[in-house]
Design a protein around this motif. Structure first.
Motif, mmCIF file in Angstrom:
data_model
loop_
_atom_site.group_PDB
_atom_site.id
_atom_site.type_symbol
_atom_site.label_atom_id
_atom_site.label_comp_id
_atom_site.label_asym_id
_atom_site.label_seq_id
_atom_site.Cartn_x
_atom_site.Cartn_y
_atom_site.Cartn_z
ATOM 1 N N ASP A 2 25.402 72.988 56.557
ATOM 2 C CA ASP A 2 25.555 72.366 57.867
ATOM 3 C C ASP A 2 25.612 70.840 57.732
ATOM 4 O OD1 ASP A 2 22.906 71.250 57.847
ATOM 5 O OD2 ASP A 2 22.086 73.108 58.628
ATOM 6 N N THR A 3 26.027 70.183 58.795
ATOM 7 C CA THR A 3 26.256 68.740 58.759
ATOM 8 C C THR A 3 24.985 67.962 58.415
ATOM 9 O OG1 THR A 3 28.020 68.967 60.380
ATOM 10 C CG2 THR A 3 27.119 66.759 60.078
ATOM 11 N N LYS A 4 23.870 68.338 59.013
ATOM 12 C CA LYS A 4 22.619 67.621 58.737
ATOM 13 C C LYS A 4 22.235 67.744 57.264
ATOM 14 C CE LYS A 4 17.944 66.923 60.423
ATOM 15 N NZ LYS A 4 16.968 67.230 61.477
ATOM 16 N N LEU A 6 24.258 68.332 54.766
ATOM 17 C CA LEU A 6 25.247 67.567 54.016
ATOM 18 C C LEU A 6 24.880 66.085 54.002
ATOM 19 C CD1 LEU A 6 28.117 67.388 52.635
ATOM 20 C CD2 LEU A 6 28.968 66.888 54.932
ATOM 21 N N ILE A 7 24.523 65.550 55.157
ATOM 22 C CA ILE A 7 24.148 64.136 55.258
ATOM 23 C C ILE A 7 22.938 63.852 54.368
ATOM 24 C CG2 ILE A 7 23.276 62.323 56.796
ATOM 25 C CD1 ILE A 7 24.863 63.764 59.083
ATOM 26 N N CYS A 32 30.209 61.218 53.573
ATOM 27 C CA CYS A 32 30.025 62.525 54.225
ATOM 28 C C CYS A 32 31.261 62.958 54.995
ATOM 29 C CB CYS A 32 28.834 62.471 55.182
ATOM 30 S SG CYS A 32 27.244 62.238 54.383
ATOM 31 N N ASP A 33 32.179 62.026 55.210
ATOM 32 C CA ASP A 33 33.382 62.278 55.999
ATOM 33 C C ASP A 33 33.016 62.776 57.397
ATOM 34 O OD1 ASP A 33 36.112 62.249 56.473
ATOM 35 O OD2 ASP A 33 36.388 64.327 55.788
ATOM 36 N N ILE A 34 32.116 62.012 58.038
ATOM 37 C CA ILE A 34 31.677 62.320 59.402
ATOM 38 C C ILE A 34 31.821 61.073 60.264
ATOM 39 C CG2 ILE A 34 30.048 64.126 58.701
ATOM 40 C CD1 ILE A 34 27.800 61.974 59.022
ATOM 41 N N SER A 35 31.628 61.243 61.546
ATOM 42 C CA SER A 35 31.681 60.099 62.454
ATOM 43 C C SER A 35 30.294 59.456 62.554
ATOM 44 C CB SER A 35 32.138 60.547 63.846
ATOM 45 O OG SER A 35 31.127 61.352 64.432
ATOM 46 N N SER A 38 28.115 61.469 64.755
ATOM 47 C CA SER A 38 27.532 62.650 64.123
ATOM 48 C C SER A 38 26.259 62.280 63.364
ATOM 49 C CB SER A 38 28.547 63.297 63.184
ATOM 50 O OG SER A 38 28.016 64.458 62.594
ATOM 51 N N LEU A 39 26.301 61.158 62.644
ATOM 52 C CA LEU A 39 25.110 60.729 61.916
ATOM 53 C C LEU A 39 23.971 60.452 62.898
ATOM 54 C CD1 LEU A 39 24.537 59.002 58.781
ATOM 55 C CD2 LEU A 39 23.620 57.751 60.708
ATOM 56 N N HIS A 42 22.168 63.495 64.432
ATOM 57 C CA HIS A 42 21.147 64.115 63.588
ATOM 58 C C HIS A 42 19.993 63.171 63.264
ATOM 59 C CE1 HIS A 42 23.410 67.779 63.035
ATOM 60 N NE2 HIS A 42 24.480 67.056 62.756
#
Length: 192
Positions: A2-4, A6-7, A32-35, A38-39, A42
């Motif tokens: 999941d994104t969290k 991954l971060i 992380c290739d996120i916005s 998004s960071l 979380h």
């Protein structure tokens, strides 16, 4: 993943490689290739909150690994040797100890907040507790086990930091040769 998670995974590696101050949120977001949103979704309190999550993640990973090793060997000496051998093997294969040390992250602790310092202290305390219980099982008195656990923690953590700065495994190799002798001497001292 999941994104969290991954971060946390990517930020942990970046913090270990570059230190807390050496990594910006923009670098983490890009890796992380996120916005940015998004960071902050979380980790609404930003970089420090993320660092604490990374330390908690490392705490779990490192202590689980130590517990696993210490459960497989009957004495502190054997368990410590196995743990150091694993660190040496990882260092020689990878050229680093990422995933096993958080020394590069905590070297900046004097300038960070109490919550971050406490998260780091918790990991060191948990490591010492694992060593302490194994030493007591080996016949060390409570006081001797406590001081010896502190010495083992400091030796291994210092050895890992020296490996990283010297870019060679020799510091851990020396510790793996000397530490068993120290443990044996202290054990005999305790049993007298």
């Amino acid at each position: 993943m999941d994104t969290k998670s991954l971060i946390i995974d990517i930020a942990t590696k970046l913090f270990q490689q570059k230190g807390y101050k050496g990594v910006g949120l923009t670098e983490i977001i890009k890796a992380c290739d996120i916005s940015k949103g998004s960071l902050y979704h979380h980790f609404p309190n930003g970089k420090e909150e993320l660092l604490i999550a990374c330390l908690q993640y490392l705490n779990e990973e490192i202590t689980n690994d130590i517990v696993d090793i210490f459960n497989r060997y009957p004495t502190t000496q054997e368990a410590t040797n196995a743990m150091i051998s694993k660190l040496i093997d990882n260092f020689e294969m990878e050229g680093t100890l990422i995933g096993y040390t958080f020394s590069s992250m905590v070297s900046e602790m004097a300038s960070l907040s109490d919550p971050v310092r406490n998260a780091c202290a918790k990991l060191y305390t948990e490591m010492q507790t694992i060593y302490y219980h194994k030493l007591v099982a080996d016949g060390f008195s409570n006081d001797e086990a406590s001081s010896t656990a502190l010495m083992v923690t400091a030796s291994i953590e210092g050895g890992m930091l020296l490996c990283l700065t010297q870019k060679r495994a020799e510091p851990l190799q020396v510790i793996s040769q000397v530490l068993p002798k120290i443990l044996e001497t202290r054990r005999f001292k305790t049993s007298e």
